[in-house]
Design an enzyme around this catalytic site. Structure first.
Site, PDB file in Angstrom:
ATOM      1  N   GLU A 108       0.673  -1.044  -0.384  1.00  0.00           N
ATOM      2  CA  GLU A 108       0.164  -0.279   0.209  1.00  0.00           C
ATOM      3  C   GLU A 108       0.958   1.076  -0.369  1.00  0.00           C
ATOM      4  O   GLU A 108       2.438   0.973   0.691  1.00  0.00           O
ATOM      5  CB  GLU A 108      -0.934  -0.001   1.029  1.00  0.00           C
ATOM      6  CG  GLU A 108      -1.837  -0.651   1.156  1.00  0.00           C
ATOM      7  CD  GLU A 108      -1.701  -2.288   1.775  1.00  0.00           C
ATOM      8  OE1 GLU A 108      -0.758  -2.004   2.671  1.00  0.00           O
ATOM      9  OE2 GLU A 108      -2.886  -3.018   1.590  1.00  0.00           O
ATOM     10  N   TYR A 120       7.704   2.215  -7.828  1.00  0.00           N
ATOM     11  CA  TYR A 120       7.035   0.483  -7.225  1.00  0.00           C
ATOM     12  C   TYR A 120       6.698   0.601  -9.570  1.00  0.00           C
ATOM     13  O   TYR A 120       7.175  -0.527  -9.413  1.00  0.00           O
ATOM     14  CB  TYR A 120       6.151   0.358  -7.506  1.00  0.00           C
ATOM     15  CG  TYR A 120       6.816   0.447  -5.515  1.00  0.00           C
ATOM     16  CD1 TYR A 120       7.825  -0.512  -5.152  1.00  0.00           C
ATOM     17  CD2 TYR A 120       5.675   1.069  -4.971  1.00  0.00           C
ATOM     18  CE1 TYR A 120       7.616   0.134  -3.461  1.00  0.00           C
ATOM     19  CE2 TYR A 120       5.951   1.804  -3.288  1.00  0.00           C
ATOM     20  CZ  TYR A 120       7.309   0.896  -3.118  1.00  0.00           C
ATOM     21  OH  TYR A 120       7.488   0.697  -0.999  1.00  0.00           O
TER      22      TYR A 120
HETATM   23  C1  LIG Z   1      10.776   6.002  -1.783  1.00  0.00           C
HETATM   24  C2  LIG Z   1      11.645   6.379  -1.134  1.00  0.00           C
HETATM   25  C3  LIG Z   1      11.890   4.879  -0.518  1.00  0.00           C
HETATM   26  C4  LIG Z   1      12.679   6.168  -2.442  1.00  0.00           C
HETATM   27  O1  LIG Z   1      14.181   5.797  -2.031  1.00  0.00           O
HETATM   28  P1  LIG Z   1      15.820   6.070  -3.440  1.00  0.00           P
HETATM   29  O2  LIG Z   1      16.557   5.118  -2.563  1.00  0.00           O
HETATM   30  O3  LIG Z   1      15.367   7.665  -3.326  1.00  0.00           O
HETATM   31  O4  LIG Z   1      15.022   6.097  -4.465  1.00  0.00           O
HETATM   32  P2  LIG Z   1      16.093   5.218  -5.957  1.00  0.00           P
HETATM   33  O5  LIG Z   1      17.148   5.997  -5.709  1.00  0.00           O
HETATM   34  O6  LIG Z   1      16.535   3.531  -5.539  1.00  0.00           O
HETATM   35  O7  LIG Z   1      15.168   5.492  -6.834  1.00  0.00           O
HETATM   36  C5  LIG Z   1      14.053   5.229  -7.385  1.00  0.00           C
HETATM   37  C6  LIG Z   1      13.032   5.643  -8.587  1.00  0.00           C
HETATM   38  O8  LIG Z   1      12.258   5.896  -7.655  1.00  0.00           O
HETATM   39  C7  LIG Z   1      11.597   6.700  -7.749  1.00  0.00           C
HETATM   40  N1  LIG Z   1      11.300   8.294  -7.908  1.00  0.00           N
HETATM   41  C8  LIG Z   1      12.645   8.018  -6.222  1.00  0.00           C
HETATM   42  N2  LIG Z   1      12.638   9.400  -5.314  1.00  0.00           N
HETATM   43  C9  LIG Z   1      11.880  10.119  -6.412  1.00  0.00           C
HETATM   44  C10 LIG Z   1      11.485  11.323  -6.913  1.00  0.00           C
HETATM   45  N3  LIG Z   1      11.684  12.935  -5.715  1.00  0.00           N
HETATM   46  N4  LIG Z   1      10.534  11.925  -7.881  1.00  0.00           N
HETATM   47  C11 LIG Z   1      10.596  11.300  -8.596  1.00  0.00           C
HETATM   48  N5  LIG Z   1      10.647   9.943  -8.740  1.00  0.00           N
HETATM   49  C12 LIG Z   1      11.547   9.640  -7.699  1.00  0.00           C
HETATM   50  C13 LIG Z   1      12.329   7.103  -9.381  1.00  0.00           C
HETATM   51  O9  LIG Z   1      11.558   6.512 -10.613  1.00  0.00           O
HETATM   52  C14 LIG Z   1      13.717   6.443  -9.506  1.00  0.00           C
HETATM   53  O10 LIG Z   1      14.254   5.667 -10.551  1.00  0.00           O
HETATM   54  P3  LIG Z   1      15.441   7.019 -11.063  1.00  0.00           P
HETATM   55  O11 LIG Z   1      16.166   7.712 -10.010  1.00  0.00           O
HETATM   56  O12 LIG Z   1      16.503   6.220 -12.098  1.00  0.00           O
HETATM   57  O13 LIG Z   1      15.029   8.079 -11.512  1.00  0.00           O
HETATM   58  C15 LIG Z   1      12.226   7.025  -0.757  1.00  0.00           C
HETATM   59  O14 LIG Z   1      11.769   8.474  -1.509  1.00  0.00           O
HETATM   60  C16 LIG Z   1      12.051   7.085   1.114  1.00  0.00           C
HETATM   61  O15 LIG Z   1      12.185   6.648   1.081  1.00  0.00           O
HETATM   62  N6  LIG Z   1      10.735   8.404   1.086  1.00  0.00           N
HETATM   63  C17 LIG Z   1      10.333   7.953   2.527  1.00  0.00           C
HETATM   64  C18 LIG Z   1       9.701   7.122   2.795  1.00  0.00           C
HETATM   65  C19 LIG Z   1       8.360   6.896   1.942  1.00  0.00           C
HETATM   66  O16 LIG Z   1       7.932   7.041   1.326  1.00  0.00           O
HETATM   67  N7  LIG Z   1       8.431   4.795   1.726  1.00  0.00           N
HETATM   68  C20 LIG Z   1       7.617   3.752   0.038  1.00  0.00           C
HETATM   69  C21 LIG Z   1       6.410   4.067   1.609  1.00  0.00           C
HETATM   70  S1  LIG Z   1       5.522   2.893   0.549  1.00  0.00           S
END
Ligand SMILES: CC(C)(COP(=O)(O)OP(=O)(O)OC[C@H]1O[C@@H](n2cnc3c(N)ncnc32)[C@H](O)[C@@H]1OP(=O)(O)O)[C@@H](O)C(=O)NCCC(=O)NCCS
Length: 172
Positions: A108, A120
């Site tokens: 979710e 995702y």
């Molecule tokens: C969501 C989260 C886990 C992503 O972590 P991250 O290590 O920065 O992600 P990655 O660097 O592996 O990025 C993977 C992909 O996610 C997407 N993405 C990540 N951050 C993004 C942003 N700020 N805006 C748009 N797309 C984004 C992109 O598709 C990205 O691929 P790309 O860099 O090749 O474009 C992080 O932002 C986070 O911890 N958020 C707060 C907690 C949360 O929301 N968890 C998810 C609960 S379901």
């Protein structure tokens, strides 16, 4: 480029995990006791992405239920976002699901969480429903996202591509 290895979350991980958890989710974050219970839970599987110098950059939890894996938590330290940490964690989750013959992954996510939804979707997950007012703090809806069967030929092709592009971020 930073590289990461995957390590099991243990009680010794929890100081760093709790710091990231609070930064990622603010006042609505999980308690330390929740993580302790999850580490003990037989169906759950929690891993950390750890940098070369041994710091935890992010973590992810799964519940494995028959042939489904439910992603329960995923967070990356705000100072190390957009460096592929979440992708490394998610790729590792796929590897574990393949090893355990788990066919589907689901989760979710808040409808407003564009970063996570993009992540995702880049792994081929699709939104197949909405849980109305799922998040109690602000009554926000949750998207219910699912992978297709990861053993399908179609998904295996996607997995191989993901592995190729993310592999360079994994510490051997
Ligand atoms: C969501 C989260 C886990 C992503 O972590 P991250 O290590 O920065 O992600 P990655 O660097 O592996 O990025 C993977 C992909 O996610 C997407 N993405 C990540 N951050 C993004 C942003 N700020 N805006 C748009 N797309 C984004 C992109 O598709 C990205 O691929 P790309 O860099 O090749 O474009 C992080 O932002 C986070 O911890 N958020 C707060 C907690 C949360 O929301 N968890 C998810 C609960 S379901």
């Amino acid at each position: 480029m930073d590289k990461f290895r995957i390590e099991k979350m243990t009680l010794a991980s929890l100081d760093e995990v709790m710091e990231i958890e609070a930064l990622a989710y603010g006042q609505h974050h999980w308690s330390r006791d929740s993580f302790v219970a999850e580490i003990d839970n037989k169906i759950s599987n929690y891993n950390c992405a750890v940098s070369e110098n041994g710091e935890i950059r992010g973590y992810m939890g799964l519940w494995k239920i028959i042939d489904e894996a439910h992603i329960t938590n995923l967070a990356v330290h705000p100072s190390y976002r957009r460096k592929g940490v979440a992708k490394v964690l998610l790729l590792n989750a796929l590897d574990e699901c393949y090893a355990d013959k788990i066919k589907y992954l689901t989760l979710e996510v808040r409808v407003s969480n564009a970063s996570a939804i993009n992540l995702y979707e880049s792994f081929g997950f699709r939104s197949l429903g909405v849980r109305k007012k799922y998040y109690q703090n602000n009554n926000e809806d949750a998207l219910i996202m699912w992978s297709e069967n990861i053993f399908s030929e179609n998904y295996k092709k996607r997995y191989e591509k993901l592995k190729e592009s993310i592999g360079e971020l994994i510490l051997k």
